[in-house]
Design a protein around this motif. Structure first.
Motif, PDB file in Angstrom:
ATOM      1  N   TYR A  27       0.787  -1.341  -0.067  1.00 55.62           N
ATOM      2  CA  TYR A  27       0.002   0.031   0.123  1.00 55.62           C
ATOM      3  C   TYR A  27       0.894   1.284   0.056  1.00 55.62           C
ATOM      4  O   TYR A  27       0.291   2.395   0.169  1.00 55.62           O
ATOM      5  N   ALA A  28       2.169   1.158  -0.402  1.00 58.02           N
ATOM      6  CA  ALA A  28       3.018   2.518  -0.225  1.00 58.02           C
ATOM      7  C   ALA A  28       2.403   3.389  -1.544  1.00 58.02           C
ATOM      8  O   ALA A  28       2.688   4.617  -1.052  1.00 58.02           O
ATOM      9  N   GLY A  29       2.052   2.964  -2.310  1.00 56.12           N
ATOM     10  CA  GLY A  29       1.496   3.788  -3.358  1.00 56.12           C
ATOM     11  C   GLY A  29       0.057   4.263  -3.270  1.00 56.12           C
ATOM     12  O   GLY A  29      -0.374   5.063  -4.012  1.00 56.12           O
ATOM     13  N   VAL A  45       2.624   0.200  10.484  1.00 53.57           N
ATOM     14  CA  VAL A  45       2.575  -0.137   8.821  1.00 53.57           C
ATOM     15  C   VAL A  45       1.978   1.293   8.385  1.00 53.57           C
ATOM     16  O   VAL A  45       2.583   1.706   7.392  1.00 53.57           O
ATOM     17  N   PHE A  46       0.881   1.699   9.052  1.00 58.15           N
ATOM     18  CA  PHE A  46       0.298   3.012   8.421  1.00 58.15           C
ATOM     19  C   PHE A  46       0.262   4.138   9.519  1.00 58.15           C
ATOM     20  O   PHE A  46      -0.903   4.441  10.131  1.00 58.15           O
ATOM     21  N   PRO A  47       1.538   4.605   9.735  1.00 55.16           N
ATOM     22  CA  PRO A  47       1.624   5.577  10.871  1.00 55.16           C
ATOM     23  C   PRO A  47       0.705   6.729  10.725  1.00 55.16           C
ATOM     24  O   PRO A  47       0.315   7.379  11.831  1.00 55.16           O
ATOM     25  N   LYS A  48       0.588   7.284   9.645  1.00 56.65           N
ATOM     26  CA  LYS A  48      -0.131   8.278   9.321  1.00 56.65           C
ATOM     27  C   LYS A  48      -1.932   8.274   9.078  1.00 56.65           C
ATOM     28  O   LYS A  48      -2.564   9.256   9.056  1.00 56.65           O
TER      29      LYS A  48
END
Lengths: 580, 210
Positions: free
Chosen positions: A47-49, A73-76
Motif C-alpha cells: 500500500y506504499a503507493g 505499518v500505516f503511521p499517518k
C-alpha cells in the motif's frame, strides 16, 4: 457477515464511492513474530503507493499481534479496531491513539433466556476454556450466576473438551449446558464456538446454550448473542465519522449489541414449545414454510385453483341459468300447447256445440214422443222401452262429448296409457266429424289389421291428430276441387322397424317444395289467421313420445302428414312370422 | 195418389229415429233417409208432403239438396233443421226458397206447424203445377198460325188489324180465333189474356215500337 454489514453501511453513510481492501493475517493460527514481521512489511510495500484514508482492524482472539500493527505499518492513517472479546483493551492499543469498539457477551441475559425456555430448570453446567480471555468471560458468567438465585451452577472450566462428552451425556433432566468461550481447553486445543458446539451438543443429554452466536446453527439451542450485522453497522457509523475527520469520544467504547436467538430445530429436538420463546427473540433455522419456500409455485397454484374454481362456479351459475331458462321454455311450451289446444277448441267449439245438440235434440224428440204415447189408452210398451233406451244412449253420447271437450281443455302432464290406435282414430273422427260435415269433407279410416297398442298420452295424441285433420281440411277448403275428392284418410300401419305409423292424408293441393321443409318450424303458417304453432307443437308432442313426425306430398295429389310411435310391446311382434 | 209424407233426412241415426218416432206419434206419415242422395234416388214424381233435412251433412248438404230438388219435377217444400243456426247458411236457405228453418230442439208444435204449412204449400203448388201443365198441353194443340193470331188478340187488336199485319184474309183470322177459343176453352178475350199470362206467353209486340 460483520464485514459485509460494515461495508454496506459505510457506503450508505458516505456518499462517495469507497474502495475496500481486505487482508487476512489469520493470527490465531499462525502466531509467530517472524510471520507478523513479514506480513507488516508486505502490507507496507503493497500500500506504499495507495493513499489510505482509514484502517480498520478486526481483531480476532489475540490482541497482542495487533499491538503495533496499525501505527507501525500505516503511521499517518487513522485506524479503528473492533474486537469481540472480554479482554481489556491492551495498553499499547490505548496509547496508539486509535479508536475502537469492544463488543461484549451478555451471560445474564442468556441465563434469563434459558430460564424462559426451560421454566423448570434447576441446574446449569457452564463449560469454559482456560485461556485468559476465557477466564474473563467466565468471571462475568459467575457474576451473572450469583445474580440468579434458585439455580445451581456447576463450572466445567478446566477440562479437555473431548473428555466432557461423556459426562455431558449423563446429565440429569432439568439441567442445561451453557457454553462460554473456549479459546483453549485444558489440552491447549483452540475451538471456534461452532466447533465446540458441534462436539458437545450431539452428545449432551440436556439442551446446550451458548454465549456466542457462532454456536447457533451448530447444535446450541440459543443464547443472548452478538449480532454481527448490528455490530458491523455500528462500526461503520464510527468509521464514517473518522473518514470525515472526527474520531469518536470516548475513543474506546464497549457495546453489548445483544440479540436473543434460538434455533428452531433445537427447540424441536428438546421439545421446547415455541410459545415459550419471548417475543423479542429471533427464531433461526426455522424451516421455510411451504409458503416461503414455494411462494411462486403456491401463488400460481392458488391462482390457477382460484381461476378454476371461478370457472367452475361460473359454469355452475351458467348451468343453473340454463336450467332455469330451459324450465321457462318448457313451461312456455306447455302454455303454448295449452293455447294451441284452446285455439283448436275455438275452431271446434261450434262443431262441438252441434255435436252436443245432436244427442240433446234426439233426447228431446224421444221424450216428447214418449209423452205422447203415454197419453194413449194402451201405450205400446215395447216402443216406450226403446225410447227410454235411446234417451239413455244419447245422454251418454252428449256426456262423452263434454268429457272430450274437458280433457282437451285441461292442461295435463304427459300421462301415458296403453292406447288402441283404431279407437284413437275413431275418436278423432267423432270429434272432427261435425267440422268435416260443415265443410263437406268426408273422413275415412284405413288401418292395417293386428296393430299393437301404443303407450302414449291420449289427450296429446288426440290433439296432434285433430290438428293434422283440421289442417288437412283447411288444405282442401283452400283448393278448388271437384265433387268427391273432398276427403281425408286417417291411416295406421306398421313400418319396417315395427313402429306404428299413423298418417293423415288429404287430397288438396299439396305443399310447395319451398314450404315442405319448414312446416314444423314454429310460427310457420300458410293460413291467413294461423299462429303457425300447431305443427310445431305436434312435433314436440310426438318427439316427447319417442316418435318422428314428417310431411310429404302424395304422388297423385295432396299431402300426407304422418308420425311414428313405438309399439308398446315390440317383442311380441318380433315373435310373429314376417310376411316378406 | 199417396198421402202427404214427411221425408226426413239426417245422417245422425239417433236423431232420425227420435224425430220420426215423434212425428209418427203426431200422426204424420214419415219416411227416413240417412243421406240426401238416398232420398233423391227414391223420390217419385207423385210423392207429396215436405222434406225435413239436416242443414249440415257429409256429402250432399241440406243446401245442396235444396238446389237439386228445385230442378226436379217434384220440388217438395224444404224445412231445414240445424243444431244451431248460423246467419250465412240461414240466409242462403231462405233465398233458396226454404219453407222454414228450425233448430233441432225447436218446440214440437213449431215443428208440426211448419210441417203442416209445408204440406199446404205443397198442395197449392202442386195444384198450380198441374193446372199449368194442363194449360200448356192445351196450348200445345194450337197451330203456328193460331199461336200468331193469339198473340195479336191478347194485345187487344181487332180482326181487321190482325189480318192486315199478318197479310191474310180477315175471315181467315176469324176462323183461327174461333179455333183458339175452342181449344183453350176460353170464351172471352179477358179469359185468354189471363190464361196467357199464367203460362207466360207474351203479347205480340208492336212492330213500330220494338
Amino acid at each position: 457477515m460483520l464485514e459485509q454489514a460494515f461495508r454496506t453501511e459505510l457506503s450508505r453513510q458516505c456518499q462517495s464511492p469507497i474502495e475496500f481492501y481486505a487482508e487476512h493475517m489469520d493470527a490465531s493460527h499462525f502466531s509467530n513474530k517472524e510471520l507478523y514481521q513479514i506480513f507488516s512489511d508486505y502490507l507496507a510495500a503493497k500500500y506504499a503507493g495507495e493513499p489510505l484514508d482509514l484502517v480498520m482492524v478486526f481483531l480476532g482472539r489475540d490482541f497482542k499481534l495487533a499491538e503495533d500493527l496499525p501505527p507501525h505499518v500505516f503511521p499517518k492513517v487513522p485506524a479503528i479496531f473492533l474486537t469481540a472479546n472480554e479482554l481489556e483493551v491492551p495498553e499499547p492499543l490505548m496509547r496508539s491513539g486509535i479508536a475502537g469498539m469492544v463488543a461484549r457477551y451478555d451471560p445474564a441475559d442468556t441465563i434469563a433466556l434459558m430460564r424462559q425456555l426451560q421454566p423448570d430448570l434447576q441446574k446449569i453446567v457452564v463449560v469454559g476454556g482456560v485461556s485468559e480471555s476465557d477466564r474473563k468471560t467466565l468471571t462475568r458468567v459467575e457474576q451473572a450466576s450469583r445474580a440468579t438465585p434458585g439455580i445451581e451452577f456447576e463450572f466445567w472450566t478446566n477440562n479437555v473438551i473431548k473428555e466432557l462428552l461423556e459426562p455431558a451425556s449423563e446429565l440429569p433432566p432439568r439441567t442445561a449446558l451453557l457454553m462460554s468461550t473456549i479459546l483453549a481447553d485444558a489440552a491447549g486445543q483452540t475451538y471456534y464456538m461452532s466447533q465446540s458446539a458441534q462436539l458437545l451438543a450431539p452428545a449432551a443429554s440436556v439442551p446446550l446454550y451458548s454465549l456466542g452466536g457462532g454456536a447457533i446453527g451448530h447444535g446450541a439451542v440459543g443464547g443472548a448473542v452478538m449480532d454481527p450485522a448490528v455490530i458491523g453497522m455500528d462500526v461503520a457509523t464510527v468509521a464514517a465519522k473518522a473518514l470525515k475527520g472526527a474520531l469518536p469520544e470516548p475513543r474506546i467504547s464497549v457495546r453489548t449489541n445483544i440479540s436473543r436467538i434460538v434455533d428452531w430445530q433445537q427447540l424441536r429436538r428438546w421439545g421446547i414449545s415455541e410459545a415459550r420463546v419471548p417475543a423479542d427473540c429471533v427464531v433461526a433455522n426455522r424451516p421455510k414454510s411451504l409458503w416461503e419456500e414455494h411462494k411462486r409455485t403456491i401463488s400460481l397454484m392458488v391462482a390457477v385453483l382460484l381461476a378454476q374454481a371461478a370457472t367452475i362456479f361460473a359454469l355452475l351459475v351458467q348451468l343453473a341459468q340454463r336450467r332455469r331458462a330451459e324450465m321457462q321454455i318448457q313451461q312456455q311450451r306447455a302454455e303454448l300447447a295449452h293455447a294451441a289446444r284452446l285455439s283448436t277448441m275455438g275452431q271446434l267449439a261450434s262443431s262441438l256445440a252441434h255435436e252436443i245438440n245432436q244427442p240433446l235434440g234426439a233426447i228431446l224428440r224421444n221424450a216428447e214422443a214418449a209423452e205422447m204415447f203415454l197419453q194413449r189408452d194402451s201405450p205400446d210398451l215395447t216402443e216406450l222401452r226403446a225410447i227410454v233406451a235411446d234417451i239413455r244412449k244419447d245422454d251418454q253420447r252428449a256426456g262423452g262429448v263434454i268429457d272430450r271437450m274437458r280433457s282437451l281443455l285441461k292442461r295435463q302432464k304427459l300421462e301415458r296409457t296403453s292406447l288402441d290406435i283404431r279407437e284413437l282414430l275413431d275418436e278423432t273422427l267423432t270429434i272432427a266429424r261435425s267440422d268435416a260435415r260443415a265443410r263437406g269433407v268426408q273422413i275415412t279410416i284405413e288401418t292395417a289389421a293386428g296393430l299393437p297398442p301404443v303407450l302414449a298420452d291420449r289427450v296429446q295424441l288426440q290433439q296432434v291428430l285433430l290438428n293434422l285433420a283440421l289442417n288437412a281440411m283447411d288444405a282442401m277448403t283452400n283448393s278448388t276441387n271437384e265433387n268427391g275428392t273432398s276427403r281425408i284418410i286417417l291411416g295406421a300401419e306398421r313400418d319396417r322397424e315395427g313402429k306404428v305409423e299413423i298418417s293423415v292424408r288429404d287430397f288438396g293441393e299439396g305443399l310447395s317444395s319451398e314450404r315442405l321443409p319448414h312446416v314444423f318450424e314454429p310460427f310457420f303458417t300458410t293460413k291467413t289467421n294461423g299462429m303457425g304453432m300447431g305443427l310445431a307443437i305436434s312435433k314436440t308432442i310426438i318427439e316427447a313420445h319417442g316418435g318422428v313426425i314428417r310431411a310429404r306430398n302424395n304422388p297423385d295429389r295432396g299431402a300426407t302428414f304422418s308420425f311414428t310411435l313405438p309399439a308398446e310391446r315390440p317383442a311380441a311382434t318380433a315373435a310373429q312370422p314376417s310376411r316378406s | 195418389m199417396s198421402e202427404p209424407t214427411v221425408f226426413l233426412i239426417d245422417d245422425d241415426a239417433s236423431f232420425l229415429t227420435a224425430i220420426s218416432r215423434l212425428l209418427r206419434g203426431m200422426g204424420f206419415a214419415v219416411r227416413s233417409f240417412d243421406s240426401a242422395k238416398a232420398f233423391l234416388n227414391e223420390l217419385s214424381t207423385t210423392a207429396r208432403g215436405c222434406v225435413l233435412v239436416d242443414l249440415k251433412m257429409p256429402g250432399l248438404s241440406g243446401l245442396d239438396l235444396q238446389k237439386s230438388l228445385a230442378q226436379t219435377e217434384n220440388p217438395l217444400p224444404v224445412i231445414f233443421l240445424t243444431g244451431q243456426a248460423d246467419i250465412p247458411s240461414t240466409v242462403q236457405a231462405m233465398r233458396g226458397g226454404a219453407e222454414d228453418f228450425l233448430t233441432k230442439r225447436a218446440p214440437k208444435e213449431e215443428v208440426a206447424g211448419a210441417i203442416r204449412r209445408a204440406f199446404e204449400r205443397d198442395e197449392v203448388e202442386r195444384l198450380k203445377r198441374s193446372r199449368l201443365r194442363e194449360l200448356r198441353s192445351r196450348l200445345a194443340t194450337l197451330t203456328d198460325r193460331e199461336q200468331q193470331v193469339l198473340r195479336h188478340v191478347i194485345r187487344g187488336q181487332m180482326n181487321k188489324q190482325i189480318a192486315a199485319e199478318l197479310g191474310i184474309n180477315e175471315r181467315t183470322v176469324k176462323l183461327h180465333r174461333t179455333s183458339v177459343t175452342r181449344k183453350l176453352r176460353a170464351p172471352s178475350v179477358a179469359e185468354l189474356t189471363r190464361l196467357c199470362q199464367e203460362v207466360g206467353i207474351e203479347p205480340r209486340r208492336d212492330p213500330d215500337k220494338p
